[in-house]
Enzyme design. Structure first.
Site, PDB file in Angstrom:
ATOM      1  N   LYS A 290      -5.341  -1.885   8.168  1.00 43.01           N
ATOM      2  CA  LYS A 290      -5.958  -3.204   8.465  1.00 43.01           C
ATOM      3  C   LYS A 290      -5.736  -4.168   7.306  1.00 43.01           C
ATOM      4  O   LYS A 290      -5.409  -5.329   7.493  1.00 43.01           O
ATOM      5  CB  LYS A 290      -7.453  -3.056   8.717  1.00 43.01           C
ATOM      6  CG  LYS A 290      -7.845  -2.296   9.955  1.00 43.01           C
ATOM      7  CD  LYS A 290      -9.348  -2.432  10.279  1.00 43.01           C
ATOM      8  CE  LYS A 290     -10.221  -1.947   9.127  1.00 43.01           C
ATOM      9  NZ  LYS A 290     -10.083  -0.517   8.819  1.00 43.01           N
ATOM     10  N   THR A 291      -5.907  -3.677   6.075  1.00 42.31           N
ATOM     11  CA  THR A 291      -5.749  -4.577   4.923  1.00 42.31           C
ATOM     12  C   THR A 291      -4.290  -4.972   4.726  1.00 42.31           C
ATOM     13  O   THR A 291      -3.988  -6.148   4.495  1.00 42.31           O
ATOM     14  CB  THR A 291      -6.321  -3.930   3.658  1.00 42.31           C
ATOM     15  OG1 THR A 291      -7.721  -3.681   3.851  1.00 42.31           O
ATOM     16  CG2 THR A 291      -6.140  -4.813   2.439  1.00 42.31           C
TER      17      THR A 291
ATOM     18  N   LYS B  10     -13.702 -10.447   4.045  1.00 39.66           N
ATOM     19  CA  LYS B  10     -14.018  -9.031   4.285  1.00 39.66           C
ATOM     20  C   LYS B  10     -15.529  -8.955   4.223  1.00 39.66           C
ATOM     21  O   LYS B  10     -16.111  -8.683   3.167  1.00 39.66           O
ATOM     22  CB  LYS B  10     -13.376  -8.142   3.215  1.00 39.66           C
ATOM     23  CG  LYS B  10     -13.747  -6.662   3.290  1.00 39.66           C
ATOM     24  CD  LYS B  10     -12.940  -5.876   4.286  1.00 39.66           C
ATOM     25  CE  LYS B  10     -13.279  -4.382   4.185  1.00 39.66           C
ATOM     26  NZ  LYS B  10     -12.494  -3.535   5.106  1.00 39.66           N
TER      27      LYS B  10
ATOM     28  N   ASP C 159      -9.995  -4.279  -1.065  1.00 39.88           N
ATOM     29  CA  ASP C 159      -9.547  -5.125   0.047  1.00 39.88           C
ATOM     30  C   ASP C 159      -9.960  -6.576  -0.179  1.00 39.88           C
ATOM     31  O   ASP C 159      -9.158  -7.502  -0.037  1.00 39.88           O
ATOM     32  CB  ASP C 159     -10.183  -4.671   1.373  1.00 39.88           C
ATOM     33  CG  ASP C 159      -9.765  -3.277   1.817  1.00 39.88           C
ATOM     34  OD1 ASP C 159     -10.231  -2.838   2.878  1.00 39.88           O
ATOM     35  OD2 ASP C 159      -8.983  -2.636   1.086  1.00 39.88           O
TER      36      ASP C 159
ATOM     37  N   GLY D 161     -12.378  -6.406   9.513  1.00 37.91           N
ATOM     38  CA  GLY D 161     -13.562  -5.585   9.751  1.00 37.91           C
ATOM     39  C   GLY D 161     -13.611  -4.399   8.789  1.00 37.91           C
ATOM     40  O   GLY D 161     -12.770  -4.256   7.886  1.00 37.91           O
ATOM     41  N   ALA D 162     -14.599  -3.559   8.983  1.00 39.69           N
ATOM     42  CA  ALA D 162     -14.759  -2.348   8.149  1.00 39.69           C
ATOM     43  C   ALA D 162     -14.657  -1.130   9.059  1.00 39.69           C
ATOM     44  O   ALA D 162     -15.439  -0.998  10.001  1.00 39.69           O
ATOM     45  CB  ALA D 162     -16.111  -2.358   7.443  1.00 39.69           C
ATOM     46  N   GLY D 163     -13.694  -0.266   8.790  1.00 39.96           N
ATOM     47  CA  GLY D 163     -13.507   0.894   9.664  1.00 39.96           C
ATOM     48  C   GLY D 163     -12.923   0.461  10.996  1.00 39.96           C
ATOM     49  O   GLY D 163     -12.024  -0.378  11.069  1.00 39.96           O
TER      50      GLY D 163
ATOM     51  N   ARG E   9       3.345   1.375  10.394  1.00 32.27           N
ATOM     52  CA  ARG E   9       3.931   2.668  10.047  1.00 32.27           C
ATOM     53  C   ARG E   9       3.193   3.242   8.834  1.00 32.27           C
ATOM     54  O   ARG E   9       3.129   2.597   7.785  1.00 32.27           O
ATOM     55  CB  ARG E   9       5.417   2.515   9.715  1.00 32.27           C
ATOM     56  CG  ARG E   9       6.322   2.374  10.939  1.00 32.27           C
ATOM     57  CD  ARG E   9       7.764   2.386  10.492  1.00 32.27           C
ATOM     58  NE  ARG E   9       8.728   2.426  11.581  1.00 32.27           N
ATOM     59  CZ  ARG E   9       9.220   3.558  12.094  1.00 32.27           C
ATOM     60  NH1 ARG E   9       8.771   4.726  11.633  1.00 32.27           N
ATOM     61  NH2 ARG E   9      10.105   3.536  13.071  1.00 32.27           N
TER      62      ARG E   9
HETATM   63  N1  LIG Z   1       2.775  -0.281   6.103  1.00 32.97           N
HETATM   64  C1  LIG Z   1       2.367   0.689   5.261  1.00 32.97           C
HETATM   65  N2  LIG Z   1       3.277   1.440   4.598  1.00 32.97           N
HETATM   66  C2  LIG Z   1       2.901   2.424   3.758  1.00 32.97           C
HETATM   67  N3  LIG Z   1       1.619   2.755   3.516  1.00 32.97           N
HETATM   68  C3  LIG Z   1       0.684   2.032   4.163  1.00 32.97           C
HETATM   69  C4  LIG Z   1       0.986   0.979   5.062  1.00 32.97           C
HETATM   70  N4  LIG Z   1      -0.180   0.458   5.526  1.00 32.97           N
HETATM   71  C5  LIG Z   1      -1.158   1.164   4.942  1.00 32.97           C
HETATM   72  N5  LIG Z   1      -0.655   2.102   4.127  1.00 32.97           N
HETATM   73  C6  LIG Z   1      -1.368   3.093   3.329  1.00 32.97           C
HETATM   74  O1  LIG Z   1      -2.605   3.378   3.970  1.00 32.97           O
HETATM   75  C7  LIG Z   1      -3.685   3.077   3.080  1.00 32.97           C
HETATM   76  C8  LIG Z   1      -4.780   2.447   3.907  1.00 32.97           C
HETATM   77  O2  LIG Z   1      -4.308   1.192   4.346  1.00 32.97           O
HETATM   78  P1  LIG Z   1      -5.364   0.024   4.410  1.00 32.97           P
HETATM   79  O3  LIG Z   1      -6.135  -0.045   3.137  1.00 32.97           O
HETATM   80  O4  LIG Z   1      -4.668  -1.211   4.877  1.00 32.97           O
HETATM   81  O5  LIG Z   1      -6.317   0.625   5.558  1.00 32.97           O
HETATM   82  P2  LIG Z   1      -7.602  -0.048   6.186  1.00 32.97           P
HETATM   83  O6  LIG Z   1      -7.520   0.175   7.653  1.00 32.97           O
HETATM   84  O7  LIG Z   1      -7.688  -1.456   5.693  1.00 32.97           O
HETATM   85  O8  LIG Z   1      -8.777   0.830   5.565  1.00 32.97           O
HETATM   86  P3  LIG Z   1     -10.342   0.436   5.467  1.00 32.97           P
HETATM   87  O9  LIG Z   1     -10.942   0.879   6.761  1.00 32.97           O
HETATM   88  O10 LIG Z   1     -10.821   1.211   4.274  1.00 32.97           O
HETATM   89  O11 LIG Z   1     -10.432  -1.048   5.263  1.00 32.97           O
HETATM   90  C9  LIG Z   1      -3.129   2.094   2.057  1.00 32.97           C
HETATM   91  O12 LIG Z   1      -3.815   2.220   0.819  1.00 32.97           O
HETATM   92  C10 LIG Z   1      -1.693   2.549   1.941  1.00 32.97           C
HETATM   93  O13 LIG Z   1      -1.624   3.625   1.008  1.00 32.97           O
HETATM   94  C1  LIG Z   2     -15.102   3.632   2.990  1.00 33.32           C
HETATM   95  C2  LIG Z   2     -13.947   3.395   3.936  1.00 33.32           C
HETATM   96  N1  LIG Z   2     -12.755   3.062   3.146  1.00 33.32           N
HETATM   97  C3  LIG Z   2     -14.222   2.252   4.882  1.00 33.32           C
HETATM   98  N2  LIG Z   2     -14.328   1.021   4.121  1.00 33.32           N
HETATM   99  C4  LIG Z   2     -15.458   2.439   5.732  1.00 33.32           C
HETATM  100  C5  LIG Z   2     -15.170   3.331   6.899  1.00 33.32           C
HETATM  101  C6  LIG Z   2     -16.359   3.449   7.832  1.00 33.32           C
HETATM  102  C7  LIG Z   2     -16.107   4.420   8.965  1.00 33.32           C
HETATM  103  C8  LIG Z   2     -17.375   4.694   9.753  1.00 33.32           C
HETATM  104  C9  LIG Z   2     -17.071   5.527  10.988  1.00 33.32           C
HETATM  105  O1  LIG Z   2     -16.579   4.953  11.995  1.00 33.32           O
HETATM  106  O2  LIG Z   2     -17.246   6.767  10.926  1.00 33.32           O
HETATM  107 MG   LIG Z   3      -9.100  -2.363   4.539  1.00 35.08          MG
END
Ligand SMILES: Nc1ncnc2c1ncn2[C@@H]1O[C@H](COP(=O)(O)OP(=O)(O)OP(=O)(O)O)[C@@H](O)[C@H]1O
Ligand SMILES: C[C@H](N)[C@H](N)CCCCCC(=O)O
Ligand SMILES: [Mg+2]
Length: 231
Positions: A16-17, A38, A55, A115-117, A175
């Site tokens: 997501k980030t 965020k 993030d 969003g978160a999660g 990916r």
């Molecule tokens: N396109 C990508 N290529 C390689 N690695 C990736 C890619 N997207 C995400 N990742 C890896 O996955 C990890 C999680 O990605 P990201 O932080 O965007 O997830 P998130 O869905 O935002 O998580 P959260 O729920 O904690 O906000 C990143 O730290 C990175 O290591």
């Molecule tokens: C800490 C983690 N990186 C996320 N920011 C929060 C994920 C919440 C998930 C909650 C759930 O659906 O079980």
């Molecule tokens: Mg994130």
């Protein structure tokens, strides 16, 4: 143009980030001004008595104009766990978030909210991402982390977004590995089984240049996110 998007995902840790930052960089490359948010983050580090989330700091740096961290991430919880546990006795107020979002949106053409999660991940004891997204009223984009199991998670998430009464404007495939077995077959299945359009495939980039990553977005047109449209 006054446009916005709420970025949710099939799970935590699905990209997501990465997608939010790619989206913000692409909008700026296309000539728009962008603010990001965020609202709720769990997993923060303490600095000088305040909590900061990776993030949210990245989103703050990607904004067109300087914005206070507290406006971007008003709810920063230290524990890296579900926010409904990490928040302790703090209640997440959707009205406070909506007011901060409106103030940020007044400074830019676009507001991008991460969003978160996942969609039904809780934000505190009473609110979840779905409830916050409903209060913000933004079109929703679903980030699908491309790994085994993503088909079920993606279909469940898009259906849940639509059941919330919000428009799922599209989805992004991210990916998460160099080579996912059956990647093309999974992508093709999702394209025919999700009611929302594919808005891009973000390649595997461990150390991404988010401006380059943003070039892999292929939105049909940004106008579909213009909040002045009746959609
Ligand atoms: N396109 C990508 N290529 C390689 N690695 C990736 C890619 N997207 C995400 N990742 C890896 O996955 C990890 C999680 O990605 P990201 O932080 O965007 O997830 P998130 O869905 O935002 O998580 P959260 O729920 O904690 O906000 C990143 O730290 C990175 O290591
Ligand atoms: C800490 C983690 N990186 C996320 N920011 C929060 C994920 C919440 C998930 C909650 C759930 O659906 O079980
Ligand atoms: Mg994130």
């Amino acid at each position: 143009m006054k446009a916005g998007v709420f970025i949710t995902g099939t799970d935590t840790d699905v990209g997501k980030t990465w997608a939010t930052l790619a989206w913000m960089r692409r909008l700026r490359a296309d000539g728009y001004t962008v603010a990001g948010m965020k609202p709720v983050a769990a997993g923060c580090e303490r600095r000088n008595g305040r909590f900061y989330n990776r993030d949210a700091l990245l989103i703050q740096a990607a904004c067109s104009s300087p914005a206070d961290y507290a406006a971007i991430n008003p709810y920063a919880f230290e524990a890296a766990m579900s926010p409904h546990l990490a928040c302790g006795d703090i209640s997440v107020d959707p009205e406070r978030i909506a007011a901060l979002a409106a103030a940020l949106h007044a400074t830019a053409d676009w507001l991008v909210v991460e969003g978160a999660g996942g969609w039904y991940s809780p934000l505190d004891a009473a609110l979840d991402n779905a409830g916050l997204a409903r209060r913000l009223g933004l079109p929703v984009v679903v980030v699908v982390g491309m790994r085994l199991g993503c088909i079920n998670h993606a279909r469940l998430t898009v259906a849940a977004v639509e059941r919330t009464g919000l428009r799922c404007a599209g989805w992004l495939a991210v990916r998460l590995s160099e080579a996912m077995p059956g990647f093309e077959g999974n992508l093709a299945y999702l394209q025919t089984h999700l009611s929302a359009p594919l808005l891009g495939v973000l390649p595997y980039r461990l150390e991404p240049d988010f401006t380059e990553l943003g070039q892999h977005l292929c939105p049909p047109n940004w106008q579909m996110f213009d909040l002045r449209q009746n959609f």
